[in-house]
Design a protein around this motif. Structure first.
Motif, PDB file in Angstrom:
ATOM      1  N   ARG A  66       0.720  -1.169  -0.032  1.00  0.00           N
ATOM      2  CA  ARG A  66       0.004  -0.078   0.043  1.00  0.00           C
ATOM      3  C   ARG A  66       1.008   1.129  -0.030  1.00  0.00           C
ATOM      4  N   LEU A  69       2.251   1.795  -3.325  1.00  0.00           N
ATOM      5  CA  LEU A  69       1.110   2.288  -4.379  1.00  0.00           C
ATOM      6  C   LEU A  69       1.065   3.788  -4.076  1.00  0.00           C
ATOM      7  N   ALA A  76      -5.252   3.135  -2.506  1.00  0.00           N
ATOM      8  CA  ALA A  76      -5.190   1.817  -2.277  1.00  0.00           C
ATOM      9  C   ALA A  76      -5.798   1.745  -0.788  1.00  0.00           C
ATOM     10  N   LEU A  87      -5.250  -6.198  -1.499  1.00  0.00           N
ATOM     11  CA  LEU A  87      -5.036  -4.842  -1.888  1.00  0.00           C
ATOM     12  C   LEU A  87      -6.157  -4.359  -2.935  1.00  0.00           C
ATOM     13  N   VAL A  89      -7.836  -1.262  -5.222  1.00  0.00           N
ATOM     14  CA  VAL A  89      -7.871   0.070  -5.864  1.00  0.00           C
ATOM     15  C   VAL A  89      -9.124   0.227  -6.951  1.00  0.00           C
ATOM     16  N   GLU A  94      -6.022   0.420 -11.927  1.00  0.00           N
ATOM     17  CA  GLU A  94      -5.859  -1.098 -11.875  1.00  0.00           C
ATOM     18  C   GLU A  94      -4.392  -1.497 -12.672  1.00  0.00           C
ATOM     19  N   ALA A  97      -1.329  -0.230 -10.658  1.00  0.00           N
ATOM     20  CA  ALA A  97      -1.103  -0.814  -9.266  1.00  0.00           C
ATOM     21  C   ALA A  97      -0.479  -2.147  -9.752  1.00  0.00           C
TER      22      ALA A  97
END
Length: 106
Positions: A66, A69, A76, A87, A89, A94, A97
């Motif tokens: 996280r 990200l 997230a 996790l 998003v 997407e 990530a």
């Protein structure tokens, strides 16, 4: 005397009926109200707008991903799925990530 007694019985039954109606109205079950929506835990679309991009065994690993990200500018959140942590998003993030999660940083 029997007229007085009959009047008293009818009055008591009427008062009992009024009390029962008042209690029913006050403490009724509310069957006419819609039931609250309970999410289905087995529904794969139960995350709403969020999409799963990773599943890890520990919360610490989920926090590390996280933070990676967040460093990449992707919002997230962490969700639980039994013993593992997910996790999540937004669908627009997407692809980015998945790239960030797939990178190995040692």
């Amino acid at each position: 005397m029997s007229d007085e007694r009959l009047t008293m019985i009818v009055g008591a039954v009427l008062m009992l009926g009024i009390m029962l109606l008042a209690l029913r109205w006050t403490f009724g079950t509310g069957r006419d109200l819609p039931a609250p929506h309970l999410p289905d835990p087995d529904d794969p679309t139960g995350d709403g707008l969020l999409t799963e991009v990773a599943r890890v065994p520990t919360e610490a690993a989920a926090q590390v991903l996280r933070s990676r990200l967040a460093d990449a500018g992707i919002r997230a959140t962490i969700g639980r799925a039994g013993p593992s942590h997910r996790l999540l998003v937004f669908p627009a993030d997407e692809a980015g990530a998945r790239v960030v999660v797939a990178q190995n940083r040692w």
